[in-house]
Design a protein around this motif. Structure first.
Motif, PDB file in Angstrom:
ATOM      1  N   LYS A   1      16.247  -5.019   0.502  1.00 12.21           N
ATOM      2  CA  LYS A   1      16.332  -5.707   1.791  1.00 12.21           C
ATOM      3  C   LYS A   1      15.282  -5.177   2.762  1.00 12.21           C
ATOM      4  N   TYR A   2      15.060  -3.878   2.709  1.00 12.54           N
ATOM      5  CA  TYR A   2      14.072  -3.294   3.614  1.00 12.54           C
ATOM      6  C   TYR A   2      12.668  -3.800   3.289  1.00 12.54           C
ATOM      7  N   ALA A   3      12.355  -3.920   2.012  1.00 12.74           N
ATOM      8  CA  ALA A   3      11.040  -4.421   1.603  1.00 12.74           C
ATOM      9  C   ALA A   3      10.796  -5.819   2.157  1.00 12.74           C
ATOM     10  N   GLU A   4      11.814  -6.660   2.130  1.00 17.41           N
ATOM     11  CA  GLU A   4      11.657  -8.013   2.669  1.00 17.41           C
ATOM     12  C   GLU A   4      11.388  -7.970   4.167  1.00 17.41           C
ATOM     13  N   ARG A   5      12.094  -7.113   4.880  1.00 16.99           N
ATOM     14  CA  ARG A   5      11.856  -6.976   6.320  1.00 16.99           C
ATOM     15  C   ARG A   5      10.431  -6.543   6.605  1.00 16.99           C
ATOM     16  N   MET A   6       9.945  -5.585   5.834  1.00 22.72           N
ATOM     17  CA  MET A   6       8.606  -5.066   6.075  1.00 22.72           C
ATOM     18  C   MET A   6       7.530  -6.108   5.747  1.00 22.72           C
ATOM     19  N   LYS A   7       7.759  -6.882   4.703  1.00 26.25           N
ATOM     20  CA  LYS A   7       6.789  -7.932   4.360  1.00 26.25           C
ATOM     21  C   LYS A   7       6.731  -8.994   5.447  1.00 26.25           C
ATOM     22  N   GLU A   8       7.881  -9.304   6.032  1.00 29.00           N
ATOM     23  CA  GLU A   8       7.897 -10.249   7.155  1.00 29.00           C
ATOM     24  C   GLU A   8       7.126  -9.677   8.342  1.00 29.00           C
ATOM     25  N   ASP A   9       7.325  -8.393   8.608  1.00 31.63           N
ATOM     26  CA  ASP A   9       6.605  -7.756   9.706  1.00 31.63           C
ATOM     27  C   ASP A   9       5.103  -7.702   9.421  1.00 31.63           C
TER      28      ASP A   9
ATOM     29  N   ASP B   1       0.812  -1.213   0.000  1.00 29.60           N
ATOM     30  CA  ASP B   1       0.000   0.000   0.000  1.00 29.60           C
ATOM     31  C   ASP B   1       0.849   1.269   0.000  1.00 29.60           C
ATOM     32  N   ILE B   2       2.057   1.164   0.531  1.00 24.91           N
ATOM     33  CA  ILE B   2       2.880   2.374   0.726  1.00 24.91           C
ATOM     34  C   ILE B   2       4.280   2.263   0.141  1.00 24.91           C
ATOM     35  N   ALA B   3       4.581   1.165  -0.565  1.00 29.24           N
ATOM     36  CA  ALA B   3       5.943   0.934  -1.051  1.00 29.24           C
ATOM     37  C   ALA B   3       6.450   2.087  -1.912  1.00 29.24           C
ATOM     38  N   HIS B   4       5.553   2.697  -2.684  1.00 32.79           N
ATOM     39  CA  HIS B   4       5.969   3.807  -3.555  1.00 32.79           C
ATOM     40  C   HIS B   4       6.457   5.008  -2.758  1.00 32.79           C
ATOM     41  N   GLU B   5       6.002   5.133  -1.512  1.00 28.16           N
ATOM     42  CA  GLU B   5       6.450   6.229  -0.648  1.00 28.16           C
ATOM     43  C   GLU B   5       7.819   5.938  -0.031  1.00 28.16           C
ATOM     44  N   ALA B   6       8.196   4.663   0.001  1.00 26.14           N
ATOM     45  CA  ALA B   6       9.361   4.250   0.787  1.00 26.14           C
ATOM     46  C   ALA B   6      10.646   4.159  -0.005  1.00 26.14           C
ATOM     47  N   HIS B   7      10.585   4.204  -1.317  1.00 25.55           N
ATOM     48  CA  HIS B   7      11.736   3.844  -2.151  1.00 25.55           C
ATOM     49  C   HIS B   7      12.975   4.694  -1.902  1.00 25.55           C
ATOM     50  N   THR B   8      12.810   5.954  -1.545  1.00 25.41           N
ATOM     51  CA  THR B   8      13.980   6.826  -1.370  1.00 25.41           C
ATOM     52  C   THR B   8      14.592   6.730   0.017  1.00 25.41           C
ATOM     53  N   GLY B   9      13.936   6.001   0.933  1.00 24.71           N
ATOM     54  CA  GLY B   9      14.451   5.907   2.298  1.00 24.71           C
ATOM     55  C   GLY B   9      14.182   7.144   3.122  1.00 24.71           C
ATOM     56  N   LYS B  10      13.082   7.840   2.812  1.00 23.51           N
ATOM     57  CA  LYS B  10      12.781   9.070   3.567  1.00 23.51           C
ATOM     58  C   LYS B  10      12.384   8.777   5.011  1.00 23.51           C
ATOM     59  N   ILE B  11      11.775   7.616   5.248  1.00 30.78           N
ATOM     60  CA  ILE B  11      11.507   7.130   6.610  1.00 30.78           C
ATOM     61  C   ILE B  11      11.691   5.613   6.583  1.00 30.78           C
ATOM     62  N   TYR B  12      12.402   5.093   7.552  1.00 27.73           N
ATOM     63  CA  TYR B  12      12.501   3.638   7.668  1.00 27.73           C
ATOM     64  C   TYR B  12      12.897   3.255   9.087  1.00 27.73           C
ATOM     65  N   ARG B  13      12.512   2.051   9.461  1.00 32.98           N
ATOM     66  CA  ARG B  13      12.920   1.537  10.766  1.00 32.98           C
ATOM     67  C   ARG B  13      14.314   0.945  10.631  1.00 32.98           C
ATOM     68  N   SER B  14      15.223   1.422  11.465  1.00 33.92           N
ATOM     69  CA  SER B  14      16.599   0.949  11.387  1.00 33.92           C
ATOM     70  C   SER B  14      16.684  -0.493  11.893  1.00 33.92           C
ATOM     71  N   SER B  15      17.783  -1.146  11.550  1.00 31.69           N
ATOM     72  CA  SER B  15      18.010  -2.519  12.013  1.00 31.69           C
ATOM     73  C   SER B  15      18.595  -2.554  13.420  1.00 31.69           C
ATOM     74  N   TYR B  16      18.935  -1.398  13.970  1.00 35.73           N
ATOM     75  CA  TYR B  16      19.492  -1.320  15.317  1.00 35.73           C
ATOM     76  C   TYR B  16      18.504  -0.602  16.244  1.00 35.73           C
TER      77      TYR B  16
END
Length: 354
Positions: free
Chosen positions: A251-259, A86-101
């Motif tokens: 890689k981030y997309a895979e993490r989000m799909k798992e979540d 639903d929101i992947a098009h907003e996420a592509h540039t990395g403007k907001i993301y949950r860090s791995s740490y």
């Protein structure tokens, strides 16, 4: 972990209450809310009610009003149902993301880069912010309820300033995610950002803007600030850490799909043992309550609770304080009225605390 970090209750803005008195207020809010359908009752856990009470300085009437408005917003916006596609098009540039740490207190970290904004749709930007908030909450450890925002100002210029987006962000954070922000670090904001910040503070409660810390890489104390909060081996190089990998959309997309696959189980009764019992959905109401006295907003500032296109036909809000689930129908609003289901007309005097 200190109680101050976990609960943020000793910040000078709240009246000291005994644990027993706090629980009494939680119980009172729960009693006044009444029976709710399952998803809403899960949201109204003791911890959630306590966050609303802390945001309103333990004022039961104000906390109840705030909670009811958020319940209406959640029914309309359905934040827990937003998925990556639903929101992947907003996420592509990395403007907001949950860090791995996480930080040293176990708090999830949302990295934000305003210069990477790739959308002019405020509705889309807010939907993506809500998705990120829900994902950050999903990944909190059991003993933590707050997150950290790391805001990177590299590449930032005047074209990236939007007062309306800032106002909408403050509205969502403060009104619908109270006490979820533990700290916001503004990393290397340019000099021209300072006048904008003075304007933006008008949308924030003191408890919120006091959680904002300005950090500059050329200041001698900066590394200590970051070292106190983060394991520098895992912190991104952009913030002075040693991790040079950065954001990778695949890689981030895979993490989000798992979540996303984990989200439905998060909204089950097993994940919220303190939730109220599920009622008979044929006759569920939020009992009307007179909120005019000691209220934090005037009647003119109250949320209308308009329903967006596609909302379940068996869920109807008859007024600001009453939720009825009766299988009835409600006259639909025009497209212009439903474009923004959380009602964006936020005024400086109608604020909640993050």
């Amino acid at each position: 972990m200190s109680e101050g970090v976990k609960r943020s209750s000793s910040n000078g803005f709240e009246k000291p209450l005994t644990t027993e008195h706090q629980q009494e207020k939680v119980n009172e809010v729960r009693r006044l809310v009444g029976a709710l359908p399952e998803k809403l009752s899960i949201y109204c856990s003791d911890a959630s009610i306590e966050r609303h009470l802390r945001a309103r300085n333990w004022n039961v009437k104000k906390a109840l009003k705030m909670l009811k408005e958020t319940l209406k917003w959640r029914v309309a916006f359905k934040p827990e149902e937003i998925r990556w596609e639903d929101i992947a098009h907003e996420a592509h540039t990395g403007k907001i993301y949950r860090s791995s740490y996480v930080d040293k207190h176990g708090r999830t970290v949302l990295v934000m880069r305003p210069s990477c904004q790739n959308s002019k749709s405020i509705k889309g930007q807010i939907k993506y912010l809500v998705y990120c908030m829900e994902n950050a909450i999903l990944n909190l450890p059991p003993d933590q309820e707050q997150m950290v925002w790391l805001i990177d100002f590299s590449g930032f210029n005047l074209s990236h300033i939007s007062l309306k987006v800032t106002r909408e962000t403050a509205h969502v954070l403060q009104d619908h995610y109270p006490e979820r922000l533990g700290l916001a670090i503004l990393y290397n904001p340019p000099k021209f950002f300072e006048p904008f910040w003075m304007v933006a503070k008008a949308f924030l409660e003191p408890k919120t803007y006091n959680k904002v810390k300005f950090v500059y890489s050329d200041e001698i104390n900066t590394r200590k600030v970051m070292e106190d909060l983060f394991d520098m081996d895992h912190l991104e190089a952009a913030f002075g850490g040693k991790d040079s990998v950065g954001f990778e959309i695949s890689k981030y997309a895979e993490r989000m799909k798992e979540d996303d696959n984990r989200m439905p189980s998060f909204w089950t009764r097993a994940s919220s043992p303190s939730a109220a019992p599920q009622p008979d959905l044929a006759s569920t109401t939020l009992d009307p309550l007179n909120l005019n006295s000691n209220s934090d907003a005037s009647d003119d500032d109250k949320t209308e609770g308009s329903l967006p296109h596609g909302i379940d036909s068996d869920t109807v809000f008859t007024d600001e304080n009453t939720l009825v689930i009766d299988g009835g129908k409600k006259e639909s609003e025009s497209e212009s009225e439903v474009e923004d289901p959380h009602h964006s007309d936020v005024k400086p005097d109608d604020k909640a605390d993050a």
